[in-house]
Each structure stands twice: as structure tokens, then as C-alpha cells.
Write an enzyme that holds these catalytic residues in place. Structure first.
Site, PDB file in Angstrom:
ATOM      1  N   ASP A 277       0.773  -1.252   0.000  1.00 54.73           N
ATOM      2  CA  ASP A 277       0.000   0.000   0.000  1.00 54.73           C
ATOM      3  C   ASP A 277       0.803   1.301   0.000  1.00 54.73           C
ATOM      4  O   ASP A 277       0.501   2.226   0.761  1.00 54.73           O
ATOM      5  CB  ASP A 277      -0.962   0.016   1.204  1.00 54.73           C
ATOM      6  CG  ASP A 277      -1.926  -1.153   1.230  1.00 54.73           C
ATOM      7  OD1 ASP A 277      -1.771  -2.082   0.412  1.00 54.73           O
ATOM      8  OD2 ASP A 277      -2.854  -1.151   2.066  1.00 54.73           O
TER       9      ASP A 277
ATOM     10  N   ASP B 136      -4.626  -0.927  -1.467  1.00 55.80           N
ATOM     11  CA  ASP B 136      -5.949  -0.814  -0.895  1.00 55.80           C
ATOM     12  C   ASP B 136      -6.810  -0.268  -2.039  1.00 55.80           C
ATOM     13  O   ASP B 136      -6.437   0.725  -2.673  1.00 55.80           O
ATOM     14  CB  ASP B 136      -5.870   0.193   0.273  1.00 55.80           C
ATOM     15  CG  ASP B 136      -6.873  -0.062   1.360  1.00 55.80           C
ATOM     16  OD1 ASP B 136      -7.359  -1.205   1.494  1.00 55.80           O
ATOM     17  OD2 ASP B 136      -7.172   0.896   2.111  1.00 55.80           O
TER      18      ASP B 136
ATOM     19  N   HIS C 161     -10.602   0.407  -2.722  1.00 56.47           N
ATOM     20  CA  HIS C 161     -11.982   0.417  -2.241  1.00 56.47           C
ATOM     21  C   HIS C 161     -12.971   0.960  -3.271  1.00 56.47           C
ATOM     22  O   HIS C 161     -12.668   1.930  -3.969  1.00 56.47           O
ATOM     23  CB  HIS C 161     -12.103   1.311  -1.006  1.00 56.47           C
ATOM     24  CG  HIS C 161     -11.305   0.868   0.179  1.00 56.47           C
ATOM     25  ND1 HIS C 161     -11.336  -0.414   0.669  1.00 56.47           N
ATOM     26  CD2 HIS C 161     -10.460   1.559   1.008  1.00 56.47           C
ATOM     27  CE1 HIS C 161     -10.549  -0.498   1.729  1.00 56.47           C
ATOM     28  NE2 HIS C 161      -9.995   0.684   1.953  1.00 56.47           N
TER      29      HIS C 161
ATOM     30  N   SER D  77     -15.718   0.772   5.353  1.00 59.75           N
ATOM     31  CA  SER D  77     -14.734   1.326   6.299  1.00 59.75           C
ATOM     32  C   SER D  77     -14.739   2.855   6.312  1.00 59.75           C
ATOM     33  O   SER D  77     -14.062   3.464   7.132  1.00 59.75           O
ATOM     34  CB  SER D  77     -13.322   0.823   5.963  1.00 59.75           C
ATOM     35  OG  SER D  77     -12.788   1.499   4.835  1.00 59.75           O
TER      36      SER D  77
ATOM     37  N   HIS E 276     -10.679   6.847   1.355  1.00 57.24           N
ATOM     38  CA  HIS E 276      -9.282   6.749   0.918  1.00 57.24           C
ATOM     39  C   HIS E 276      -9.154   5.614  -0.088  1.00 57.24           C
ATOM     40  O   HIS E 276      -9.949   4.677  -0.086  1.00 57.24           O
ATOM     41  CB  HIS E 276      -8.356   6.475   2.122  1.00 57.24           C
ATOM     42  CG  HIS E 276      -8.645   5.160   2.782  1.00 57.24           C
ATOM     43  ND1 HIS E 276      -9.663   4.999   3.710  1.00 57.24           N
ATOM     44  CD2 HIS E 276      -8.094   3.931   2.614  1.00 57.24           C
ATOM     45  CE1 HIS E 276      -9.709   3.739   4.086  1.00 57.24           C
ATOM     46  NE2 HIS E 276      -8.772   3.051   3.437  1.00 57.24           N
TER      47      HIS E 276
ATOM     48  N   LYS F  93      -6.803  -5.142  -2.826  1.00 58.73           N
ATOM     49  CA  LYS F  93      -7.517  -5.718  -1.683  1.00 58.73           C
ATOM     50  C   LYS F  93      -8.614  -4.789  -1.190  1.00 58.73           C
ATOM     51  O   LYS F  93      -8.638  -3.606  -1.516  1.00 58.73           O
ATOM     52  CB  LYS F  93      -6.541  -6.026  -0.539  1.00 58.73           C
ATOM     53  CG  LYS F  93      -5.931  -4.785   0.095  1.00 58.73           C
ATOM     54  CD  LYS F  93      -4.888  -5.152   1.132  1.00 58.73           C
ATOM     55  CE  LYS F  93      -4.160  -3.939   1.655  1.00 58.73           C
ATOM     56  NZ  LYS F  93      -4.973  -3.049   2.504  1.00 58.73           N
TER      57      LYS F  93
ATOM     58  N   GLU G  20     -14.240  -5.300   5.335  1.00 60.79           N
ATOM     59  CA  GLU G  20     -12.892  -4.762   5.527  1.00 60.79           C
ATOM     60  C   GLU G  20     -11.907  -5.893   5.278  1.00 60.79           C
ATOM     61  O   GLU G  20     -12.207  -7.057   5.542  1.00 60.79           O
ATOM     62  CB  GLU G  20     -12.727  -4.200   6.948  1.00 60.79           C
ATOM     63  CG  GLU G  20     -11.367  -3.559   7.207  1.00 60.79           C
ATOM     64  CD  GLU G  20     -11.000  -2.444   6.211  1.00 60.79           C
ATOM     65  OE1 GLU G  20     -10.696  -2.776   5.034  1.00 60.79           O
ATOM     66  OE2 GLU G  20     -10.998  -1.270   6.587  1.00 60.79           O
TER      67      GLU G  20
ATOM     68  N   ALA H 199       0.073  -0.090   6.373  1.00 61.33           N
ATOM     69  CA  ALA H 199       0.452   0.513   7.642  1.00 61.33           C
ATOM     70  C   ALA H 199       0.772  -0.600   8.641  1.00 61.33           C
ATOM     71  O   ALA H 199       0.075  -1.603   8.664  1.00 61.33           O
ATOM     72  CB  ALA H 199      -0.721   1.338   8.174  1.00 61.33           C
TER      73      ALA H 199
ATOM     74  N   CYS I 290      -2.419  -3.160   7.677  1.00 58.63           N
ATOM     75  CA  CYS I 290      -2.076  -4.078   6.587  1.00 58.63           C
ATOM     76  C   CYS I 290      -0.887  -4.968   6.925  1.00 58.63           C
ATOM     77  O   CYS I 290      -0.918  -6.184   6.717  1.00 58.63           O
ATOM     78  CB  CYS I 290      -1.780  -3.300   5.313  1.00 58.63           C
ATOM     79  SG  CYS I 290      -1.521  -4.374   3.904  1.00 58.63           S
TER      80      CYS I 290
HETATM   81  C1  VGL Z   1      -5.271   0.165   5.829  1.00 59.70           C
HETATM   82  C2  VGL Z   1      -6.240   1.877   7.002  1.00 59.70           C
HETATM   83  C3  VGL Z   1      -7.307   1.873   6.146  1.00 59.70           C
HETATM   84  C4  VGL Z   1      -4.142  -0.772   5.649  1.00 59.70           C
HETATM   85  C5  VGL Z   1      -6.329   0.154   4.971  1.00 59.70           C
HETATM   86  O1  VGL Z   1      -4.282  -1.691   4.824  1.00 59.70           O
HETATM   87  O2  VGL Z   1      -3.104  -0.616   6.336  1.00 59.70           O
HETATM   88  N1  VGL Z   1      -5.229   1.021   6.846  1.00 59.70           N
HETATM   89  N2  VGL Z   1      -7.329   1.008   5.114  1.00 59.70           N
HETATM   90 ZN    ZN Z   2      -8.632   1.064   3.515  1.00 54.97          ZN
END
Ligand code: VGL
Ligand code: ZN
Length: 242
Positions: free
Chosen positions: A19, A61, A63, A69, A80, A105, A112, A140, A144
């Protein structure tokens, strides 16, 4: 008891870069402090893995705009990484060689999915490529990265965290430390670039510049074994751990 840790990267290894998308970087919709600092470090790892004929995975990521989420749907996060938006694109400084396998993903609006294994073909792709060990870096740490690492361990992969190539969110103070502790307790190893051979003993990263950019992503979304150069002459180093 002393454990030896072999850092001789080979074709049974995979690098999983999670990500590195504009929305998770400073100026983005859900920015991680110092998130951009991992980019040059990840590029160094990518060079080494590319030269070693390893599999390279880049997750994103990805979406739909009504993802559960997002706050408007009662979720935790501001919108995001909405599919096809600029914020969902990889940072342009991230060098991804041709043959990089991009895994999208959290594409289902009702679910989620922090782990790159969750709802994707990643496990099968790694198996097809003969991968037995994965190295994970990116964003993060507390979402993730930790969930990806725990899933990798669960399916029996040797799993290594690239601790200098991760950053976290820390919604609550201590979340990142807790994630790190959970990964270690669950059996993950941890390394930094310093644990690898000195940069000038590494083969050069020729070929990286002609790598993919977001503009050509569709071309690399097929599950294809990375086309790599012959294995470089790697020094094998063994790291003593207490
Ligand atoms: C993530 C926050 C929101 C991640 C994804 O994959 O780290 N963190 N969406
Ligand atoms: Zn996300």
C-alpha cells in the site's frame, strides 16, 4: 539457543510491498506520518529481490466509493484509496520492476480486508511461484502489515518484517508497538537493510527505471512470474540472533 538467519535471497523468496499509495502518504486522505520515508528503502529492497529472481508483490488498498470502512458508512476512516482515483495510485517514486504482481484488496464494499491475503489470490500465487518465505514492508504497520504477516505465518510461510520499511497509523498510542510485538510473538523474524550485504556488493539495479507506473498497471495485473535477470552473485550472510 542461537538461531541462524539466512539472508541469501533466492527465487523461493517474495517481497510483499504493501500500500505505498498517495492517500497513505503526507498530503493524502489518510496520511501516515513519515510514510514517504520508506519509499527509497523499499526501492533498495526491490533491487536486491529483483536481482535474486524473487517474486515481487505490490498490494494496493482498492476500495469502492461506498466501502464500509468509510465514515459515511459508519466506518473508522475518511474515504481513501477509492478505485481509479489519484489517491489510490502508487507513489511515482516507488520503483516496481516489470513482472511485479499487483494485488488489489478490500474491493468488496461490505467487507474490511487489511491483510493482502484476505479475499485475494495471493496465497495461490505464491504457491504457484514456489515461494516459501516472504519479506513484508510498507504501510500501515498496525493494519495491513500486521494482518498480512500473521496470515503468512498461518499458511506456513517463513515471514520476515522489514522493520525499516514500515510505518503505522497509531489511532491509539501504542498500536504500532503492539502490532510489532504480536508479529514477533507469532514467529516473524525482523531485519533491516543493514542486515543485507553492503550496497556496493549488491548487483546494480539496472532495469528498475523501466519498471511499471500506475499508467501501465493493467499490464501487470495478470499473475505472471516476475521476469527477472539471472541471479546475481550474492554474498550469503548469516545473522546470529540471541
Ligand atoms: C489500511 C487503514 C485503512 C491498511 C487500509 O491496509 O493498512 N489502513 N485502510
Ligand atoms: Zn482502507
Amino acid at each position: 539457543m542461537k538461531k541462524t538467519f539466512n539472508l541469501n535471497i533466492n527465487s523461493k523468496d517474495a517481497l510483499i510491498i504493501t500500500d505505498i499509495q498517495l492517500d497513505f502518504l503526507p498530503g493524502g486522505a489518510l496520511p501516515l506520518k513519515e510514510g514517504d520515508q520508506v519509499i527509497p528503502i523499499i526501492n533498495e529492497y526491490t533491487k536486491a529481490f529483483m536481482k535474486a529472481n524473487a517474486t515481487i508483490i505490490a498490494s494496493r488498498d482498492w476500495h469502492p466509493e461506498n466501502h464500509m470502512s468509510f465514515k459515511a458508512q459508519g466506518g473508522l476512516w475518511p474515504p481513501h484509496c477509492v478505485q481509479t482515483t489519484e489517491g489510490a495510485s502508487f507513489h511515482p517514486d516507488l520503483k516496481l520492476p516489470k513482472g511485479t504482481i499487483v494485488v488489489s484488496k478490500a474491493t468488496d464494499p461490505t467487507k474490511e480486508a487489511y491483510s493482502v491475503f484476505d479475499g485475494t489470490d495471493l496465497a495461490g500465487t505464491l504457491k504457484e511461484n514456489g515461494v516459501v518465505r516472504v519479506f513484508v514492508g510498507g504501510l500501515a504497520t498496525d493494519y495491513c502489515v500486521v494482518n498480512t504477516v500473521l496470515d503468512a505465518l498461518k499458511i506456513g510461510l517463513d515471514t520476515v518484517v522489514l522493520v525499516d520499511a514500515i510505518r503505522g497509523i497509531n489511532v491509539k498510542a501504542g498500536d504500532v508497538d503492539k502490532a510489532m510485538a504480536t508479529m514477533i510473538k507469532s514467529g516473524a523474524e525482523q531485519v533491516t537493510l543493514d542486515d543485507f550485504p553492503e550496497p556496493d556488493t549488491l548487483p546494480t539495479g539496472e532495469g528498475l527505471e523501466e519498471g511499471i507506473t500506475d499508467g501501465s498497471l493493467s499490464k501487470v495485473e495478470t499473475k505472471k512470474k516476475a521476469r527477472m535477470r539471472p541471479k546475481g552473485a550474492y554474498n550469503q550472510i548469516r545473522r546470529e540472533r540471541g
